[in-house]
Design a protein around this motif. Structure first.
Motif, PDB file in Angstrom:
ATOM      1  N   MET A 155       0.813  -1.211   0.000  1.00  0.00           N
ATOM      2  CA  MET A 155       0.000   0.000   0.000  1.00  0.00           C
ATOM      3  C   MET A 155       0.850   1.266   0.000  1.00  0.00           C
ATOM      4  SD  MET A 155      -3.029  -1.086  -0.210  1.00  0.00           S
ATOM      5  CE  MET A 155      -4.197  -2.371   0.211  1.00  0.00           C
ATOM      6  N   LEU A 156       2.146   1.117   0.266  1.00  0.00           N
ATOM      7  CA  LEU A 156       3.061   2.257   0.252  1.00  0.00           C
ATOM      8  C   LEU A 156       3.526   2.597  -1.163  1.00  0.00           C
ATOM      9  CD1 LEU A 156       5.198   1.155   3.316  1.00  0.00           C
ATOM     10  CD2 LEU A 156       3.824   3.246   3.222  1.00  0.00           C
ATOM     11  N   GLU A 157       3.202   1.749  -2.137  1.00  0.00           N
ATOM     12  CA  GLU A 157       3.680   1.956  -3.506  1.00  0.00           C
ATOM     13  C   GLU A 157       2.757   2.895  -4.274  1.00  0.00           C
ATOM     14  OE1 GLU A 157       6.659   0.824  -4.126  1.00  0.00           O
ATOM     15  OE2 GLU A 157       6.573  -0.008  -2.097  1.00  0.00           O
ATOM     16  N   ALA A 158       3.258   3.368  -5.415  1.00  0.00           N
ATOM     17  CA  ALA A 158       2.501   4.324  -6.235  1.00  0.00           C
ATOM     18  C   ALA A 158       1.220   3.701  -6.787  1.00  0.00           C
ATOM     19  CB  ALA A 158       3.382   4.834  -7.373  1.00  0.00           C
ATOM     20  N   SER A 159       1.260   2.392  -7.064  1.00  0.00           N
ATOM     21  CA  SER A 159       0.070   1.690  -7.577  1.00  0.00           C
ATOM     22  C   SER A 159      -0.276   0.552  -6.631  1.00  0.00           C
ATOM     23  CB  SER A 159       0.334   1.163  -8.994  1.00  0.00           C
ATOM     24  OG  SER A 159       0.618   2.212  -9.876  1.00  0.00           O
ATOM     25  N   PRO A 160      -0.930   0.855  -5.537  1.00  0.00           N
ATOM     26  CA  PRO A 160      -1.230  -0.186  -4.550  1.00  0.00           C
ATOM     27  C   PRO A 160      -2.377  -1.071  -5.012  1.00  0.00           C
ATOM     28  CG  PRO A 160      -2.214   1.879  -3.866  1.00  0.00           C
ATOM     29  CD  PRO A 160      -1.406   2.186  -5.101  1.00  0.00           C
ATOM     30  N   PRO A 161      -2.469  -2.291  -4.466  1.00  0.00           N
ATOM     31  CA  PRO A 161      -3.597  -3.158  -4.817  1.00  0.00           C
ATOM     32  C   PRO A 161      -4.880  -2.669  -4.176  1.00  0.00           C
ATOM     33  CG  PRO A 161      -2.284  -4.157  -3.084  1.00  0.00           C
ATOM     34  CD  PRO A 161      -1.542  -2.936  -3.507  1.00  0.00           C
ATOM     35  N   ALA A 162      -5.982  -2.901  -4.850  1.00  0.00           N
ATOM     36  CA  ALA A 162      -7.294  -2.619  -4.256  1.00  0.00           C
ATOM     37  C   ALA A 162      -7.771  -3.865  -3.515  1.00  0.00           C
ATOM     38  CB  ALA A 162      -8.290  -2.241  -5.351  1.00  0.00           C
ATOM     39  N   PHE A 163      -8.576  -3.671  -2.495  1.00  0.00           N
ATOM     40  CA  PHE A 163      -9.213  -4.809  -1.826  1.00  0.00           C
ATOM     41  C   PHE A 163     -10.344  -5.324  -2.713  1.00  0.00           C
ATOM     42  CE2 PHE A 163      -7.892  -2.119   1.913  1.00  0.00           C
ATOM     43  CZ  PHE A 163      -6.894  -2.973   2.371  1.00  0.00           C
ATOM     44  N   PRO A 164     -10.628  -6.613  -2.707  1.00  0.00           N
ATOM     45  CA  PRO A 164      -9.955  -7.689  -1.975  1.00  0.00           C
ATOM     46  C   PRO A 164      -8.793  -8.272  -2.785  1.00  0.00           C
ATOM     47  CG  PRO A 164     -11.897  -8.564  -3.053  1.00  0.00           C
ATOM     48  CD  PRO A 164     -11.860  -7.095  -3.393  1.00  0.00           C
ATOM     49  N   PHE A 165      -7.923  -9.011  -2.096  1.00  0.00           N
ATOM     50  CA  PHE A 165      -6.830  -9.706  -2.780  1.00  0.00           C
ATOM     51  C   PHE A 165      -6.391 -10.909  -1.953  1.00  0.00           C
ATOM     52  CE2 PHE A 165      -4.887  -6.040  -0.507  1.00  0.00           C
ATOM     53  CZ  PHE A 165      -4.035  -6.709   0.378  1.00  0.00           C
ATOM     54  N   VAL A 166      -5.622 -11.774  -2.589  1.00  0.00           N
ATOM     55  CA  VAL A 166      -4.974 -12.886  -1.898  1.00  0.00           C
ATOM     56  C   VAL A 166      -3.555 -12.450  -1.581  1.00  0.00           C
ATOM     57  CG1 VAL A 166      -4.069 -15.237  -2.127  1.00  0.00           C
ATOM     58  CG2 VAL A 166      -6.372 -14.703  -2.948  1.00  0.00           C
ATOM     59  N   ALA A 167      -3.070 -12.767  -0.393  1.00  0.00           N
ATOM     60  CA  ALA A 167      -1.707 -12.420  -0.002  1.00  0.00           C
ATOM     61  C   ALA A 167      -0.932 -13.674   0.369  1.00  0.00           C
ATOM     62  CB  ALA A 167      -1.712 -11.444   1.168  1.00  0.00           C
ATOM     63  N   LYS A 202      -8.283 -11.841  -8.611  1.00  0.00           N
ATOM     64  CA  LYS A 202      -7.295 -11.609  -9.664  1.00  0.00           C
ATOM     65  C   LYS A 202      -6.125 -10.761  -9.195  1.00  0.00           C
ATOM     66  CE  LYS A 202      -9.460 -13.726 -13.043  1.00  0.00           C
ATOM     67  NZ  LYS A 202      -8.871 -14.909 -13.732  1.00  0.00           N
ATOM     68  N   ARG A 203      -6.050 -10.514  -7.898  1.00  0.00           N
ATOM     69  CA  ARG A 203      -4.945  -9.734  -7.351  1.00  0.00           C
ATOM     70  C   ARG A 203      -4.225 -10.566  -6.296  1.00  0.00           C
ATOM     71  NH1 ARG A 203      -8.964  -5.889  -8.272  1.00  0.00           N
ATOM     72  NH2 ARG A 203      -9.964  -6.399  -6.277  1.00  0.00           N
ATOM     73  N   LEU A 204      -2.889 -10.623  -6.420  1.00  0.00           N
ATOM     74  CA  LEU A 204      -2.055 -11.382  -5.493  1.00  0.00           C
ATOM     75  C   LEU A 204      -0.974 -10.471  -4.940  1.00  0.00           C
ATOM     76  CD1 LEU A 204      -1.096 -14.136  -4.232  1.00  0.00           C
ATOM     77  CD2 LEU A 204       0.352 -14.391  -6.271  1.00  0.00           C
ATOM     78  N   VAL A 205      -0.911 -10.349  -3.626  1.00  0.00           N
ATOM     79  CA  VAL A 205       0.149  -9.614  -2.942  1.00  0.00           C
ATOM     80  C   VAL A 205       1.154 -10.625  -2.408  1.00  0.00           C
ATOM     81  CG1 VAL A 205       0.665  -8.374  -0.797  1.00  0.00           C
ATOM     82  CG2 VAL A 205      -1.117  -7.537  -2.327  1.00  0.00           C
ATOM     83  N   VAL A 206       2.440 -10.366  -2.629  1.00  0.00           N
ATOM     84  CA  VAL A 206       3.496 -11.235  -2.113  1.00  0.00           C
ATOM     85  C   VAL A 206       4.431 -10.375  -1.276  1.00  0.00           C
ATOM     86  CG1 VAL A 206       5.261 -12.939  -2.676  1.00  0.00           C
ATOM     87  CG2 VAL A 206       3.315 -12.613  -4.218  1.00  0.00           C
ATOM     88  N   ALA A 207       4.605 -10.724  -0.002  1.00  0.00           N
ATOM     89  CA  ALA A 207       5.397  -9.898   0.902  1.00  0.00           C
ATOM     90  C   ALA A 207       6.180 -10.782   1.867  1.00  0.00           C
ATOM     91  CB  ALA A 207       4.487  -8.944   1.676  1.00  0.00           C
ATOM     92  N   GLY A 208       7.169 -10.186   2.514  1.00  0.00           N
ATOM     93  CA  GLY A 208       8.072 -10.927   3.389  1.00  0.00           C
ATOM     94  C   GLY A 208       9.403 -11.132   2.694  1.00  0.00           C
ATOM     95  N   GLY A 209      10.422 -11.504   3.449  1.00  0.00           N
ATOM     96  CA  GLY A 209      11.780 -11.584   2.920  1.00  0.00           C
ATOM     97  C   GLY A 209      11.948 -12.456   1.693  1.00  0.00           C
ATOM     98  N   VAL A 210      11.258 -13.609   1.649  1.00  0.00           N
ATOM     99  CA  VAL A 210      11.418 -14.536   0.519  1.00  0.00           C
ATOM    100  C   VAL A 210      10.788 -13.964  -0.753  1.00  0.00           C
ATOM    101  CG1 VAL A 210      10.990 -16.910  -0.283  1.00  0.00           C
ATOM    102  CG2 VAL A 210      11.509 -16.480   2.121  1.00  0.00           C
ATOM    103  N   THR A 267      -2.855  -9.906 -11.500  1.00  0.00           N
ATOM    104  CA  THR A 267      -1.771  -8.965 -11.236  1.00  0.00           C
ATOM    105  C   THR A 267      -1.119  -9.317  -9.904  1.00  0.00           C
ATOM    106  OG1 THR A 267      -3.019  -7.219 -12.365  1.00  0.00           O
ATOM    107  CG2 THR A 267      -1.152  -6.531 -11.014  1.00  0.00           C
ATOM    108  N   VAL A 268       0.230  -9.292  -9.888  1.00  0.00           N
ATOM    109  CA  VAL A 268       0.982  -9.554  -8.663  1.00  0.00           C
ATOM    110  C   VAL A 268       1.567  -8.239  -8.160  1.00  0.00           C
ATOM    111  CG1 VAL A 268       2.775 -10.930  -7.560  1.00  0.00           C
ATOM    112  CG2 VAL A 268       1.592 -11.826  -9.572  1.00  0.00           C
ATOM    113  N   TYR A 269       1.433  -7.997  -6.876  1.00  0.00           N
ATOM    114  CA  TYR A 269       1.926  -6.774  -6.248  1.00  0.00           C
ATOM    115  C   TYR A 269       2.990  -7.120  -5.211  1.00  0.00           C
ATOM    116  CZ  TYR A 269      -2.377  -4.724  -8.128  1.00  0.00           C
ATOM    117  OH  TYR A 269      -3.400  -4.305  -8.949  1.00  0.00           O
ATOM    118  N   TYR A 270       4.056  -6.328  -5.198  1.00  0.00           N
ATOM    119  CA  TYR A 270       5.124  -6.489  -4.211  1.00  0.00           C
ATOM    120  C   TYR A 270       5.428  -5.139  -3.571  1.00  0.00           C
ATOM    121  CZ  TYR A 270       6.242 -10.711  -6.961  1.00  0.00           C
ATOM    122  OH  TYR A 270       6.190 -11.906  -7.620  1.00  0.00           O
ATOM    123  N   PRO A 271       5.923  -5.141  -2.342  1.00  0.00           N
ATOM    124  CA  PRO A 271       6.524  -3.919  -1.822  1.00  0.00           C
ATOM    125  C   PRO A 271       7.870  -3.701  -2.510  1.00  0.00           C
ATOM    126  CG  PRO A 271       6.717  -5.689  -0.222  1.00  0.00           C
ATOM    127  CD  PRO A 271       5.943  -6.243  -1.374  1.00  0.00           C
TER     128      PRO A 271
END
Length: 345
Positions: free
Chosen positions: A120-132, A265-273, A293-297
């Motif tokens: 959510m800190l990025e210029a194009s953040p994902p909209a809710f809902p999504f899978v993380a 259709k939205r996937l957030v992937v976060a954490g060190g890996v 669409t895949v979103y990352y920090p």
């Protein structure tokens, strides 16, 4: 609202200021990797002491970079858990002390909620809902996210987290800490056709993960190569490649199932890996197949950081949540399914 965020859950001291008008005003991070590398992993007492040394100077640096002074702050957010209890106490006590001195609200937030919402800190953040997919040294989870605090756990690791498995595989291969990047670098020279390791729990329905069996298979393969006198540098690279391919395939298969199960259709992937290049490449290809669409920090926010804590804290503080001053929270084990939306908190 200007919120100071403090992250001290493990081996990184993170500080940031989030401004509801400016966005992320400034952030800084001190990593303890070099200190812990000598021991092959995080030493909790050393981590706590280093947080104590680093935290106040980092707060001063971030405020300077943001063009603010302490009196300009409207609230403070800190990581209350999960994490190492001593490390958490450093952040909690500092946050509560400053909040009392400045007479402003303070709030302890969930570390994994920070990772979950870091994009959510990025210029194009994902909209809710999504899978993380939350994938780190301590956690591997799939979560359906309908909104702030509205989380449904879809699956998680029943034993080792993916990042923990990377660290253990690195030790087996004689690689330095931290293990994930070291295994990935060695795997670049590996032959993907030489060895094939199992993809745990992908031969049955469900979205849970298991990496302990893969860890055991890796150790067995290394010992077999050693017994044959064949564990040279090329063989070590082949083992690293087979291990990384197995982890990545497992994560991708489970993400695909989660998207199919939820219809999202939205996937957030976060954490060190989530910084793993091979994982990102595979997920991008899977997303293309599904018009998803895949979103990352951004890279520096994949690991622990103060920015994600400042952001999540801001959202919950705006909804009226806050700690009782003097009642610090340090919760080493804190399941995400205990979180609630702000209006229900």
């Amino acid at each position: 609202m200007r919120v100071l965020g403090i992250e001290t859950s493990c081996d990184e001291t993170g500080v940031a200021v989030y401004d509801t008008e400016r966005g992320l005003a400034a952030d800084a991070l001190h990593s303890q990797i070099a200190m812990h590398a000598e021991y092959g992993g995080v030493v909790p007492e050393l981590a706590s002491r280093d947080h104590t040394r680093r935290l106040l100077p980092l707060i001063g640096r971030v405020l300077d970079e943001a063009g603010l002074c302490r009196a300009d702050l409207d609230a403070i957010a800190y990581t209350a858990g999960p994490g190492l209890v001593g490390a958490l106490m450093v952040g909690a006590s500092t946050a509560h002390g400053l909040a009392r001195a400045l007479d402003i609200p303070v709030l302890g937030v969930h570390h994994m909620e920070g990772h979950l919402l870091a994009p959510m800190l990025e210029a194009s953040p994902p909209a809710f809902p999504f899978v993380a997919l939350l994938v780190s040294g301590g956690h591997t989870q799939l979560v359906e996210v309908a909104g702030l605090g509205r989380y449904r756990l879809l699956g998680e690791s029943v034993d080792d987290a993916a990042g923990e498995a990377f660290d253990k595989a690195a030790k087996m291969l004689g690689l330095d800490y931290p293990g994930g990047p070291a295994v990935a670098r060695l795997a670049e020279d590996g032959d993907p056709a030489r060895l094939r390791f199992p993809r745990p729990m992908t031969d049955r329905p469900g979205l849970d993960f298991s990496f302990s069996g893969l860890k055991t298979h890796t150790l067995t393969a290394i010992r077999r190569l050693e017994a044959d006198g064949a564990l040279d540098q090329a063989a070590r690279a082949d083992v690293a490649r087979a291990f990384e391919e197995a982890v990545v395939d497992t994560l991708v298969i489970k993400c695909r199932r989660a998207l199919d199960a939820t219809g999202l259709k939205r996937l957030v992937v976060a954490g060190g890996v989530s910084a793993n290049v091979r994982l990102r490449d595979r997920l991008a290809r899977e997303a293309d197949k599904r018009a998803a669409t895949v979103y990352y920090p951004r890279g520096r926010f994949c690991t622990d950081n103060g920015a994600m804590i400042a952001y999540v804290g801001t959202q919950r503080l705006l909804a009226g949540e806050r700690d009782t001053l003097g009642e610090m929270k340090a919760v080493p084990r804190w399941p995400m399914d205990g979180l609630q939306p702000p209006e229900e908190g």
